[in-house]
Design a protein around this motif. Structure first.
Motif, PDB file in Angstrom:
ATOM      1  N   LEU A  78      -7.812  22.728 -28.205  1.00 54.13           N
ATOM      2  CA  LEU A  78      -7.816  21.338 -27.744  1.00 54.13           C
ATOM      3  C   LEU A  78      -9.226  20.884 -27.375  1.00 54.13           C
ATOM      4  O   LEU A  78      -9.677  19.796 -27.780  1.00 54.13           O
ATOM      5  CB  LEU A  78      -6.881  21.188 -26.549  1.00 54.13           C
ATOM      6  N   LEU A  79      -9.934  21.713 -26.602  1.00 51.27           N
ATOM      7  CA  LEU A  79     -11.286  21.335 -26.191  1.00 51.27           C
ATOM      8  C   LEU A  79     -12.219  21.238 -27.393  1.00 51.27           C
ATOM      9  O   LEU A  79     -13.040  20.317 -27.478  1.00 51.27           O
ATOM     10  CB  LEU A  79     -11.834  22.350 -25.182  1.00 51.27           C
ATOM     11  N   ASN A  80     -12.093  22.162 -28.333  1.00 51.61           N
ATOM     12  CA  ASN A  80     -12.951  22.115 -29.510  1.00 51.61           C
ATOM     13  C   ASN A  80     -12.680  20.890 -30.364  1.00 51.61           C
ATOM     14  O   ASN A  80     -13.609  20.259 -30.880  1.00 51.61           O
ATOM     15  CB  ASN A  80     -12.778  23.393 -30.343  1.00 51.61           C
ATOM     16  N   LYS A  81     -11.422  20.533 -30.521  1.00 47.00           N
ATOM     17  CA  LYS A  81     -11.084  19.335 -31.288  1.00 47.00           C
ATOM     18  C   LYS A  81     -11.616  18.079 -30.597  1.00 47.00           C
ATOM     19  O   LYS A  81     -12.149  17.172 -31.245  1.00 47.00           O
ATOM     20  CB  LYS A  81      -9.561  19.235 -31.478  1.00 47.00           C
ATOM     21  N   PHE A  82     -11.468  18.040 -29.270  1.00 45.59           N
ATOM     22  CA  PHE A  82     -11.989  16.895 -28.530  1.00 45.59           C
ATOM     23  C   PHE A  82     -13.512  16.816 -28.654  1.00 45.59           C
ATOM     24  O   PHE A  82     -14.080  15.739 -28.865  1.00 45.59           O
ATOM     25  CB  PHE A  82     -11.597  16.976 -27.054  1.00 45.59           C
ATOM     26  N   ALA A  83     -14.184  17.963 -28.521  1.00 42.74           N
ATOM     27  CA  ALA A  83     -15.643  17.984 -28.594  1.00 42.74           C
ATOM     28  C   ALA A  83     -16.141  17.513 -29.955  1.00 42.74           C
ATOM     29  O   ALA A  83     -17.127  16.769 -30.049  1.00 42.74           O
ATOM     30  CB  ALA A  83     -16.164  19.392 -28.306  1.00 42.74           C
ATOM     31  N   MET A  84     -15.456  17.930 -31.013  1.00 40.50           N
ATOM     32  CA  MET A  84     -15.871  17.514 -32.363  1.00 40.50           C
ATOM     33  C   MET A  84     -15.776  16.005 -32.530  1.00 40.50           C
ATOM     34  O   MET A  84     -16.658  15.367 -33.107  1.00 40.50           O
ATOM     35  CB  MET A  84     -15.006  18.228 -33.401  1.00 40.50           C
ATOM     36  N   GLU A  85     -14.700  15.419 -32.016  1.00 43.81           N
ATOM     37  CA  GLU A  85     -14.538  13.967 -32.147  1.00 43.81           C
ATOM     38  C   GLU A  85     -15.508  13.225 -31.243  1.00 43.81           C
ATOM     39  O   GLU A  85     -16.140  12.245 -31.657  1.00 43.81           O
ATOM     40  CB  GLU A  85     -13.095  13.591 -31.817  1.00 43.81           C
ATOM     41  N   ALA A  86     -15.664  13.695 -29.985  1.00 45.85           N
ATOM     42  CA  ALA A  86     -16.558  13.018 -29.050  1.00 45.85           C
ATOM     43  C   ALA A  86     -18.013  13.085 -29.505  1.00 45.85           C
ATOM     44  O   ALA A  86     -18.790  12.151 -29.272  1.00 45.85           O
ATOM     45  CB  ALA A  86     -16.414  13.644 -27.661  1.00 45.85           C
ATOM     46  N   SER A  87     -18.389  14.168 -30.193  1.00 43.70           N
ATOM     47  CA  SER A  87     -19.779  14.323 -30.639  1.00 43.70           C
ATOM     48  C   SER A  87     -20.153  13.322 -31.734  1.00 43.70           C
ATOM     49  O   SER A  87     -21.335  13.144 -32.025  1.00 43.70           O
ATOM     50  CB  SER A  87     -20.018  15.752 -31.136  1.00 43.70           C
ATOM     51  N   LYS A  88     -19.165  12.659 -32.321  1.00 46.06           N
ATOM     52  CA  LYS A  88     -19.465  11.621 -33.306  1.00 46.06           C
ATOM     53  C   LYS A  88     -20.052  10.382 -32.652  1.00 46.06           C
ATOM     54  O   LYS A  88     -20.714   9.583 -33.309  1.00 46.06           O
ATOM     55  CB  LYS A  88     -18.192  11.230 -34.066  1.00 46.06           C
ATOM     56  N   TYR A  89     -19.808  10.233 -31.350  1.00 48.00           N
ATOM     57  CA  TYR A  89     -20.215   9.019 -30.656  1.00 48.00           C
ATOM     58  C   TYR A  89     -21.248   9.259 -29.564  1.00 48.00           C
ATOM     59  O   TYR A  89     -21.999   8.348 -29.211  1.00 48.00           O
ATOM     60  CB  TYR A  89     -18.983   8.346 -30.032  1.00 48.00           C
ATOM     61  N   VAL A  90     -21.257  10.484 -29.003  1.00 46.33           N
ATOM     62  CA  VAL A  90     -22.158  10.792 -27.889  1.00 46.33           C
ATOM     63  C   VAL A  90     -22.812  12.146 -28.161  1.00 46.33           C
ATOM     64  O   VAL A  90     -22.156  13.087 -28.607  1.00 46.33           O
ATOM     65  CB  VAL A  90     -21.378  10.848 -26.552  1.00 46.33           C
ATOM     66  N   ASN A  91     -24.111  12.234 -27.888  1.00 42.41           N
ATOM     67  CA  ASN A  91     -24.850  13.474 -28.134  1.00 42.41           C
ATOM     68  C   ASN A  91     -24.803  14.383 -26.898  1.00 42.41           C
ATOM     69  O   ASN A  91     -25.262  14.012 -25.822  1.00 42.41           O
ATOM     70  CB  ASN A  91     -26.306  13.142 -28.481  1.00 42.41           C
ATOM     71  N   PHE A  92     -24.214  15.571 -27.041  1.00 41.40           N
ATOM     72  CA  PHE A  92     -24.211  16.566 -25.967  1.00 41.40           C
ATOM     73  C   PHE A  92     -24.287  17.944 -26.607  1.00 41.40           C
ATOM     74  O   PHE A  92     -23.912  18.137 -27.775  1.00 41.40           O
ATOM     75  CB  PHE A  92     -22.980  16.433 -25.074  1.00 41.40           C
ATOM     76  N   CYS A  93     -24.783  18.918 -25.841  1.00 36.99           N
ATOM     77  CA  CYS A  93     -24.971  20.264 -26.390  1.00 36.99           C
ATOM     78  C   CYS A  93     -23.971  21.282 -25.842  1.00 36.99           C
ATOM     79  O   CYS A  93     -23.923  22.416 -26.317  1.00 36.99           O
ATOM     80  CB  CYS A  93     -26.400  20.752 -26.150  1.00 36.99           C
ATOM     81  N   GLY A  94     -23.206  20.901 -24.851  1.00 36.00           N
ATOM     82  CA  GLY A  94     -22.211  21.811 -24.289  1.00 36.00           C
ATOM     83  C   GLY A  94     -21.107  21.044 -23.594  1.00 36.00           C
ATOM     84  O   GLY A  94     -21.324  19.928 -23.106  1.00 36.00           O
TER      85      GLY A  94
END
Length: 296
Positions: free
Chosen positions: A47-63
């Motif tokens: 769940l967290l990995n799927k959320f991170a992949m989608e959120a990274s399309k809009y916001v830049n974060f490294c962790g």
């Protein structure tokens, strides 16, 4: 370090009629894409990995890390950053935990707004995943002692044996039971018997390493799974169990002693033969001494 206010979802912000309002089209596109991904799993890591992949399309974060009292989950490829930003998540007044973003540059206001929007779609899938995790834990736990049950043992011994073969390490097994436990139940009743079992489980907890696993199969039968350990470690563990039982006031009150049988896995073992050898060692030695260890 910066912290945002609590994000709480009392009701879903999704409204099908608003899909056609131009100012909501972009947000709804993000939300629908995210929901499609999050609804495919009940596993926290996934769940967290799927959320991170989608959120990274809009916001830049490294962790990205999710943490609460029950679990800590870190996204795949997590890296530390120069800054961190925290979002506390809750649903209908119940806290879920905290999402922490590691970033190299501080978020702009627009980035925070995007994440807040995305979080509204994460809340209920996250709540469901946490409930699923709790249900699995209860299914793998002995209700009286809090130790793992037989079902959990079956899962863990298979994993430990596979890992030992792959890493060419040793895995050991100790089977324990209480001497004359039936007489305690018959004489003092099952309430006392239950307290004896709980106190013996606590004695085992006090004796093992963090890397060891404890299980209760039912009745007064307990198992310790010992990974990456040799004969000396098993003997040390035996003395710790003996000392913990002897120093427990409740067990002393009812003159509780135990017997132990132990073995190491060999390459020809199945899960069944591995356990049977330790179990046979227990019963061959059971009548010899109040508390004894046999290693075969």
């Amino acid at each position: 370090m910066q912290t945002l206010n609590l994000l709480e979802q009392q009701f879903s912000s999704f409204n099908a009629f608003r899909l056609f309002e131009s100012e909501h089209i972009e947000n709804n596109k993000r939300g629908i894409a995210l929901l499609e991904q999050l609804q495919t799993t009940l596993e926290l890591d996934a769940l967290l990995n799927k959320f991170a992949m989608e959120a990274s399309k809009y916001v830049n974060f490294c962790g990205l890390t999710f943490k609460n009292e029950e679990a800590t989950v870190v996204m795949r490829g997590h890296r530390e950053g120069n800054f961190s930003r925290h979002f506390k998540l809750a649903v209908e007044g119940a806290a879920l935990g905290t999402l922490t973003y590691n970033i190299n540059a501080k978020f702009a206001g627009s980035h925070s707004k995007i994440l807040e929007e995305l979080h509204t779609y994460l809340l209920y899938p996250l709540k469901n995943a946490l409930q699923f995790k709790r249900a699995l834990a209860m299914a793998m736990q002995d209700s009286l002692t809090g130790l793992g049950n037989r079902r959990y043992y079956d899962e863990q011994v298979k994993r430990a044996m596979h890992q030992a073969k792959r890493q060419k390490s040793q895995v050991g097994l100790i089977v324990a039971d209480l001497n004359k436990f039936k007489a305690i139940n018959d004489t003092y009743g099952h309430a006392v018997g239950d307290k004896v079992l709980v106190n013996f489980a606590n004695a085992l907890r006090d004796s093992v390493r963090d890397s060891d696993s404890l299980f209760r199969f039912g009745g007064d039968e307990f198992v310790v799974l010992i990974e990456a350990a040799g004969k000396e470690a098993l003997e040390v563990l035996y003395h710790r169990i003996h000392k913990a039982v002897a120093s427990n006031d409740y067990l002393n009150k009812y003159q509780v002693t135990c017997s132990l049988g132990a073995t190491f896995m060999n390459n020809a073992d199945s899960e069944h033969s591995f356990f049977e050898r330790a179990d046979q060692a227990l019963y061959r030695r059971k009548m010899n001494m109040p508390c004894n260890l046999a290693i075969v």
